[in-house]
Every structure is written in C-alpha cells, then in structure tokens.
Design a protein around this motif. Structure first.
Motif, PDB file in Angstrom:
ATOM      1  N   UNK A  60       0.807  -1.229   0.000  1.00 37.20           N
ATOM      2  CA  UNK A  60       0.000   0.000   0.000  1.00 37.20           C
ATOM      3  C   UNK A  60       0.839   1.278   0.000  1.00 37.20           C
ATOM      4  N   UNK A  61       2.038   1.248   0.606  1.00 35.24           N
ATOM      5  CA  UNK A  61       2.889   2.439   0.620  1.00 35.24           C
ATOM      6  C   UNK A  61       3.310   2.837  -0.798  1.00 35.24           C
ATOM      7  N   UNK A  62       3.508   1.857  -1.675  1.00 36.59           N
ATOM      8  CA  UNK A  62       3.885   2.156  -3.070  1.00 36.59           C
ATOM      9  C   UNK A  62       2.698   2.780  -3.798  1.00 36.59           C
ATOM     10  N   UNK A  63       1.526   2.234  -3.574  1.00 36.70           N
ATOM     11  CA  UNK A  63       0.314   2.761  -4.219  1.00 36.70           C
ATOM     12  C   UNK A  63       0.087   4.209  -3.790  1.00 36.70           C
ATOM     13  N   UNK A  64       0.199   4.486  -2.495  1.00 33.57           N
ATOM     14  CA  UNK A  64      -0.006   5.852  -2.002  1.00 33.57           C
ATOM     15  C   UNK A  64       1.089   6.797  -2.506  1.00 33.57           C
ATOM     16  N   UNK A  65       2.302   6.295  -2.600  1.00 33.95           N
ATOM     17  CA  UNK A  65       3.414   7.100  -3.122  1.00 33.95           C
ATOM     18  C   UNK A  65       3.122   7.500  -4.568  1.00 33.95           C
ATOM     19  N   UNK A  66       2.659   6.545  -5.366  1.00 36.62           N
ATOM     20  CA  UNK A  66       2.315   6.836  -6.766  1.00 36.62           C
ATOM     21  C   UNK A  66       1.192   7.866  -6.822  1.00 36.62           C
ATOM     22  N   UNK A  67       0.191   7.692  -5.989  1.00 38.17           N
ATOM     23  CA  UNK A  67      -0.938   8.628  -5.973  1.00 38.17           C
ATOM     24  C   UNK A  67      -0.470  10.044  -5.660  1.00 38.17           C
ATOM     25  N   UNK A  68       0.465  10.161  -4.724  1.00 40.52           N
ATOM     26  CA  UNK A  68       0.918  11.470  -4.277  1.00 40.52           C
ATOM     27  C   UNK A  68       1.964  12.100  -5.198  1.00 40.52           C
ATOM     28  N   UNK A  69       2.922  11.321  -5.670  1.00 39.33           N
ATOM     29  CA  UNK A  69       4.092  11.913  -6.331  1.00 39.33           C
ATOM     30  C   UNK A  69       4.195  11.713  -7.842  1.00 39.33           C
ATOM     31  N   UNK A  70       3.457  10.794  -8.427  1.00 41.88           N
ATOM     32  CA  UNK A  70       3.599  10.549  -9.867  1.00 41.88           C
ATOM     33  C   UNK A  70       3.116  11.757 -10.659  1.00 41.88           C
ATOM     34  N   UNK A  71       4.012  12.363 -11.456  1.00 43.88           N
ATOM     35  CA  UNK A  71       3.596  13.498 -12.282  1.00 43.88           C
ATOM     36  C   UNK A  71       2.763  13.011 -13.479  1.00 43.88           C
ATOM     37  N   UNK A  72       1.874  13.831 -13.917  1.00 39.34           N
ATOM     38  CA  UNK A  72       1.036  13.506 -15.076  1.00 39.34           C
ATOM     39  C   UNK A  72       1.894  13.340 -16.325  1.00 39.34           C
ATOM     40  N   UNK A  73       1.510  12.382 -17.148  1.00 37.07           N
ATOM     41  CA  UNK A  73       2.105  12.223 -18.469  1.00 37.07           C
ATOM     42  C   UNK A  73       3.461  11.540 -18.543  1.00 37.07           C
ATOM     43  N   UNK A  74       3.999  11.057 -17.444  1.00 34.37           N
ATOM     44  CA  UNK A  74       5.310  10.395 -17.465  1.00 34.37           C
ATOM     45  C   UNK A  74       5.176   8.939 -17.906  1.00 34.37           C
ATOM     46  N   UNK A  75       6.131   8.419 -18.665  1.00 29.80           N
ATOM     47  CA  UNK A  75       6.147   6.987 -18.964  1.00 29.80           C
ATOM     48  C   UNK A  75       6.467   6.208 -17.681  1.00 29.80           C
ATOM     49  N   UNK A  76       5.752   5.117 -17.455  1.00 30.46           N
ATOM     50  CA  UNK A  76       5.937   4.328 -16.242  1.00 30.46           C
ATOM     51  C   UNK A  76       6.041   2.843 -16.560  1.00 30.46           C
ATOM     52  N   UNK A  77       6.609   2.101 -15.621  1.00 32.32           N
ATOM     53  CA  UNK A  77       6.642   0.644 -15.708  1.00 32.32           C
ATOM     54  C   UNK A  77       6.560   0.086 -14.303  1.00 32.32           C
ATOM     55  N   UNK A  78       6.285  -1.220 -14.210  1.00 32.10           N
ATOM     56  CA  UNK A  78       6.038  -1.842 -12.919  1.00 32.10           C
ATOM     57  C   UNK A  78       6.853  -3.126 -12.775  1.00 32.10           C
ATOM     58  N   UNK A  79       7.288  -3.389 -11.533  1.00 34.19           N
ATOM     59  CA  UNK A  79       8.071  -4.574 -11.212  1.00 34.19           C
ATOM     60  C   UNK A  79       7.509  -5.158  -9.924  1.00 34.19           C
ATOM     61  N   UNK A  80       7.350  -6.475  -9.879  1.00 36.08           N
ATOM     62  CA  UNK A  80       6.938  -7.080  -8.628  1.00 36.08           C
ATOM     63  C   UNK A  80       7.427  -8.517  -8.513  1.00 36.08           C
ATOM     64  N   UNK A  81       7.585  -8.928  -7.255  1.00 34.44           N
ATOM     65  CA  UNK A  81       7.947 -10.300  -6.929  1.00 34.44           C
ATOM     66  C   UNK A  81       6.803 -10.899  -6.119  1.00 34.44           C
ATOM     67  N   UNK A  82       6.671 -12.208  -6.201  1.00 35.39           N
ATOM     68  CA  UNK A  82       5.572 -12.879  -5.500  1.00 35.39           C
ATOM     69  C   UNK A  82       6.011 -14.284  -5.122  1.00 35.39           C
ATOM     70  N   UNK A  83       5.451 -14.786  -4.034  1.00 35.82           N
ATOM     71  CA  UNK A  83       5.787 -16.134  -3.594  1.00 35.82           C
ATOM     72  C   UNK A  83       4.908 -17.167  -4.250  1.00 35.82           C
ATOM     73  N   UNK A  84       3.619 -17.040  -4.031  1.00 35.12           N
ATOM     74  CA  UNK A  84       2.688 -18.045  -4.541  1.00 35.12           C
ATOM     75  C   UNK A  84       2.016 -17.632  -5.839  1.00 35.12           C
ATOM     76  N   UNK A  85       1.252 -16.556  -5.774  1.00 35.05           N
ATOM     77  CA  UNK A  85       0.514 -16.096  -6.956  1.00 35.05           C
ATOM     78  C   UNK A  85       0.698 -14.594  -7.134  1.00 35.05           C
ATOM     79  N   UNK A  86       0.544 -14.146  -8.364  1.00 29.06           N
ATOM     80  CA  UNK A  86       0.704 -12.729  -8.686  1.00 29.06           C
ATOM     81  C   UNK A  86      -0.405 -11.864  -8.104  1.00 29.06           C
TER      82      UNK A  86
END
Length: 153
Positions: A60-86
């Motif tokens: 949730x801290x990443x989601x809130x960080x994106x909500x607060x700090x992501x500037x409009x119109x920037x190219x973005x990408x996502x990375x995640x690790x998981x144990x069992x399921x995505x």
C-alpha cells in the motif's frame, strides 16, 4: 535516460535484488518509499514502481506514493515479486498511472522467496528466487524499456 524506481522491499529483499540487477543496465535512482525524503519525479525521463505482492496486491505504501508523487504524463513501468501467486499485480498503480495520463511501458514480475504466514511452517515457497535466470530476465526487461524510450526520442 534518467530513471527513478520507487519501491518497497522487505522480508527477504526479493524486489530489491531484482532492482539492483536492473541498475546494472543503466542509470537508475532507487527511491525507498518508506524513507522520509523530498521527491521530485518530474526530473526523470521515466518512472518505475516496484513491490512484493502483499495480500495479492502491491504494498500500500507504493500505491499511495504513486498517488501522491507521480507526475502527469510520465512513462511508467512496474516490477513485482511474488511467492505463490501474482494476485492483481500492478493493477492499483496502473489505475493511478492511467488516471494521470501516463503511458505504461510494461511490467516485469518473477517469483521471490516467501515465508509469510503459513508458508513459514513449511520452510517457505519459491526457494532460491529470484534466481540467476530471473535477474537476467529483469535486466533484459529494463534494456527493452530503455531501447523503447530511446526510439521515441
């Protein structure tokens, strides 16, 4: 290409291992979303968001960080690790990026060693991950992101 990756990586540091492998491929500024700091993401050409999957979602801290700090119109990408399921993976941050008019360049995910909750009783799952192949794939993913952005410039 100047890239920032805003991340959360705890427990076994799986996500950070992936990010450190990616950083071997180019200029990446890693921003721990739990550290108190002033963040100016406008100065970056592209922005990544990274997390382990917690309860089937990005931390949730990443989601809130994106909500607060992501500037409009920037190219973005996502990375995640998981144990069992995505789980739902990067869905929450992708929705924020879409709402801000950001182009989504892609996402990378791989297994990560997990001993949370009941997995601890069996010694964990996805032992040995991220492994060498996972890290090679992460580097390849970041090179593709860089090449795609360079072609657009």
């Amino acid at each position: 290409m100047k890239t920032a990756i805003c991340y959360y990586s705890r427990h076994h540091g799986n996500t950070l291992k992936v990010l450190e492998a990616m950083a071997q491929e180019g200029e990446i500024h890693l921003i721990d979303v739990t550290a108190r700091q002033t963040v100016q993401l406008m100065e970056y050409d592209c922005i990544g968001f990274a997390s382990g999957i917690y309860g089937f979602e990005f931390q949730k801290a990443v989601v809130e960080f994106a909500r607060q700090y992501l500037p409009a119109g920037k190219p973005v990408f996502f990375i995640y690790t998981y144990g069992g399921v995505k789980g739902t993976g990067s869905k929450a941050v992708a929705e924020i990026a879409n709402a801000k008019g950001c182009s989504i360049l892609g996402e990378f995910s791989c297994k990560g060693y997990d001993t949370f909750g009941p997995f601890k009783m069996v010694g964990g799952i996805a032992k040995g991950h991220p492994d060498t192949q996972d890290l090679d794939n992460a580097r390849r993913f970041f090179r593709q992101i860089q090449e795609g952005l360079e072609e657009k410039q």
